[in-house]
Design a protein around this motif. Structure first.
Motif, PDB file in Angstrom:
ATOM      1  N   ASP B   5       0.845  -1.193   0.000  1.00  0.00           N
ATOM      2  CA  ASP B   5       0.000   0.000   0.000  1.00  0.00           C
ATOM      3  C   ASP B   5       0.885   1.249   0.000  1.00  0.00           C
ATOM      4  N   PHE B   6       0.651   2.084  -1.014  1.00  0.00           N
ATOM      5  CA  PHE B   6       1.482   3.277  -1.175  1.00  0.00           C
ATOM      6  C   PHE B   6       1.482   4.147   0.076  1.00  0.00           C
ATOM      7  N   ASN B   7       0.274   4.247   0.708  1.00  0.00           N
ATOM      8  CA  ASN B   7       0.154   5.146   1.855  1.00  0.00           C
ATOM      9  C   ASN B   7       0.901   4.647   3.094  1.00  0.00           C
ATOM     10  N   GLU B 152      -2.499  11.906  -7.840  1.00  0.00           N
ATOM     11  CA  GLU B 152      -2.846  10.494  -7.605  1.00  0.00           C
ATOM     12  C   GLU B 152      -1.574   9.653  -7.584  1.00  0.00           C
ATOM     13  N   TYR B 153      -0.768   9.911  -6.560  1.00  0.00           N
ATOM     14  CA  TYR B 153       0.532   9.253  -6.483  1.00  0.00           C
ATOM     15  C   TYR B 153       0.407   7.749  -6.290  1.00  0.00           C
ATOM     16  N   SER B 154      -0.625   7.346  -5.584  1.00  0.00           N
ATOM     17  CA  SER B 154      -0.773   5.902  -5.341  1.00  0.00           C
ATOM     18  C   SER B 154      -1.108   5.183  -6.652  1.00  0.00           C
ATOM     19  N   TYR B 155      -1.835   5.872  -7.552  1.00  0.00           N
ATOM     20  CA  TYR B 155      -2.111   5.279  -8.865  1.00  0.00           C
ATOM     21  C   TYR B 155      -0.800   5.057  -9.620  1.00  0.00           C
ATOM     22  N   ASP B 158       1.095   2.189  -7.995  1.00  0.00           N
ATOM     23  CA  ASP B 158       0.516   0.870  -8.275  1.00  0.00           C
ATOM     24  C   ASP B 158       0.759   0.454  -9.717  1.00  0.00           C
TER      25      ASP B 158
END
Lengths: 296, 303
Positions: B5-7, B152-155, B158
């Protein structure tokens, strides 16, 4: 006592090089002084290194195909434009030549001749190629013709004793025929070449077509003559030792070499343009020789 | 592979000192490299090149020519290395592989809707898998700059992780396209995201956007690699691409790598140049060192 007129601080001009349309200082950081007849300093000018020369060749190579690709008529207009801009700088250039040791009369004479020289060659741009082109009779069914094409990048050492016309001789016939030039100005009389460069910069001459260095012949000769990307080399008033070096180095890439003698009234001739051209012969297949009754 | 999980990751935006970076870069350019060291540097740079053709007009003939050039750099200079890899579009991977695999040269393929990256994730993954199946040793992917700018850094994270998974054994180079990121802070942040998501290399540019690789941008990326190495002990490679066309600049890059990351990165396992015209300039300088004469393009094969 200082009067109001002469109390202004004299601003001395910095003479730099002319490479790729801009005016850099030599990368070597070296310079040498030019003195007036009475021994006063006239200017410090750049003492170019082989790296300056190398950069100038890169600039000249980059500019060459676009310059050759322009219409001959357009090259003619641009060379005529140099004459126009030169004419309007008459006072300052003549004065500069006098401070280099010319008599006012000689300076004026060389200046006037220089303007005429430019106008003369501007006229040749779109005419020399039909003069030197031929249709050749051949014994097969081909239409065979030869025409001159620019050699590419030309290296030149200008005449040592001609401050202005010497510089023009070294590049005008060359650029007239679509070449680009890297030239070394006279060692003793270099300032006019840089003043002329400032005129070129406002004469619609594209950057890199003419590149002007100041410095020592001896230091740069072997680099000018051995560089594989220089297609021809021309020199005025070469010494015996110099011609030996030239002959030896120019064999590496079969550089064409032209040795000239300088004179006050240098030769005006379309053959000067041809000196820096390669002749290309084209064999164009045809079905029926003289089918239309023509003689070739 | 378990999904990260990026966060949950400790990636923080860092303010980059732009003035300091530029001054540092200017100092790299003041080093003087002569004679033997220069020859060694030129050969090293040659061996680090990803010889590249990425044009819409590429043909099989062009790719053949490129592959020939990759393994026959000069007709008479002895002891030359080959380039590291050839870099082509996915449709040419099979051909390139058949031509260079026995010469020790790798085949890199761009993927993920290069150069814009504006496509659906499933196609990007499919394209990557296909390229690897065709024989690509390395995949050069682009990040979704649009998503990055939208925050949308997590996008972005991923997506890189999924492509990395699709790569299998192939090494993954992640193109940040720094010319579209705006500033050095963003470059550092994007570098961190790419590295954490599993990039084997981070790469500056596609070569389709100006500015492409610049020294300041590359230095910031090298520092991101160094910071990651200090934290985790894991090495990540670097590939500046686009705009490096002369030998002198290539040597400046090598100096920058050595002084930022150290000797361990000075080989084509960890450092590459994405370039096409650089190879000929390096060759010209090598021949110049040998013969003493400045060279002309006439005597070197086109790529």
């Amino acid at each position: 006592m200082a009067t109001r007129e002469n109390s202004n601080l004299e601003v001395m001009k910095t003479y730099k090089l002319f490479i790729g349309g801009s005016f850099p200082r030599t990368e070597s950081g070296r310079y040498y002084p030019i003195r007036k007849k009475n021994g006063d300093l006239l200017a410090n000018v750049c003492l170019s290194s082989r790296k300056d020369f190398r950069n100038a060749v890169v600039a000249a190579r980059k500019a060459q195909s676009a310059w050759a690709g322009r219409s001959a008529y357009n090259r003619s207009q641009i060379i005529y434009r140099i004459a126009e801009m030169l004419q309007q700088s008459e006072d300052s250039l003549v004065q500069e030549m006098v401070s280099l040791g010319y008599t006012p009369k000689n300076a004026k004479e060389e200046f006037d001749y220089s303007v005429d020289y430019l106008v003369h060659y501007s006229g040749w741009c779109d005419k020399f190629s039909q003069m030197h082109s031929t249709v050749n009779p051949v014994a097969s069914s081909h239409f065979n013709f030869s025409n001159p094409e620019p050699m590419g990048v030309i290296g030149a050492f200008a005449a040592e004793r001609r401050a202005l016309i010497g510089v023009l001789e070294a590049f005008v016939p060359a650029i007239c025929g679509g070449n680009t030039v890297v030239l070394l100005a006279s060692h003793k009389l270099p300032t006019c070449s840089i003043t002329l460069a400032e005129i070129l910069a406002i004469s619609d001459v594209p950057g890199g077509v003419v590149n002007i260095l100041t410095g020592e012949r001896e230091e740069l000769l072997s680099h000018f003559t051995s560089h594989m990307d220089v297609n021809a080399f021309q020199i005025w008033d070469a010494s015996k030792e110099e011609s030996f070096v030239i002959d030896q180095n120019s064999t590496e890439n079969l550089k064409r070499v032209r040795l000239y003698k300088s004179s006050i009234r240098t030769r005006l001739s379309p053959y000067r343009i041809l000196d820096l051209q390669e002749v290309k012969t084209t064999w164009h297949p045809i079905e029926n020789i003289s089918g239309s009754g023509a003689s070739y | 592979m378990t999904k990260v999980d990026f966060n949950s990751l400790d990636i923080r935006r860092k303010a980059v000192d732009q003035v300091g970076v530029e001054e540092r870069c200017a100092r790299f350019k003041s080093r003087s490299i002569k004679k033997d060291a220069k020859i060694q540097g030129l050969k090293m740079a040659l061996n680090m090149i990803d010889l590249t053709t990425l044009e819409g007009k590429d043909t099989e003939g062009k790719v053949r020519q490129l592959c020939h050039k990759a393994s026959h750099l000069h007709y008479s200079y002895d002891g030359l290395p080959t380039v590291a890899a050839v870099c082509v579009y996915p449709s040419f991977v099979k051909l390139a592989k058949s031509l260079v695999s026995n010469k020790g040269i790798k085949v890199a393929s761009v993927a993920t809707a290069f150069p814009s990256g504006q496509s659906f994730l499933k196609y990007k993954i499919a394209e990557t898998e296909e390229a690897v199946q065709e024989g690509a040793d390395e995949i050069d992917m682009v990040i979704s700059r649009g998503k990055f700018h939208q925050g949308e850094y997590s996008y972005v994270f991923d997506e890189i992780a999924s492509v990395k998974e699709a790569c299998g054994k192939a090494r993954l180079k992640v193109i940040l396209e720094t010319g579209e990121l705006g500033n050095l802070d963003a470059v550092y942040y994007a570098s961190q995201i790419a590295i954490e998501a599993g990039a084997d290399f981070i790469k500056t540019s596609t070569g389709k956007i100006k500015p492409a690789a610049t020294m300041p941008v590359s230095l910031v990326m090298l520092e991101a690699i160094r910071d990651h190495y200090f934290r985790t002990g894991k090495m990540v490679g670097m590939k500046p691409a686009g705009g490096i066309s002369n030998a002198k600049l290539a040597l400046h890059y090598l100096i920058m790598v050595k002084e930022t990351l150290g000797e361990a990165w000075l080989n084509n396992q960890w450092f590459r140049f994405g370039a096409s015209s650089l190879a000929n300039d390096l060759l010209k300088q090598l021949v110049k060192q040998e013969s003493g004469m400045y060279q002309s393009a006439n005597y070197f094969a086109l790529d």
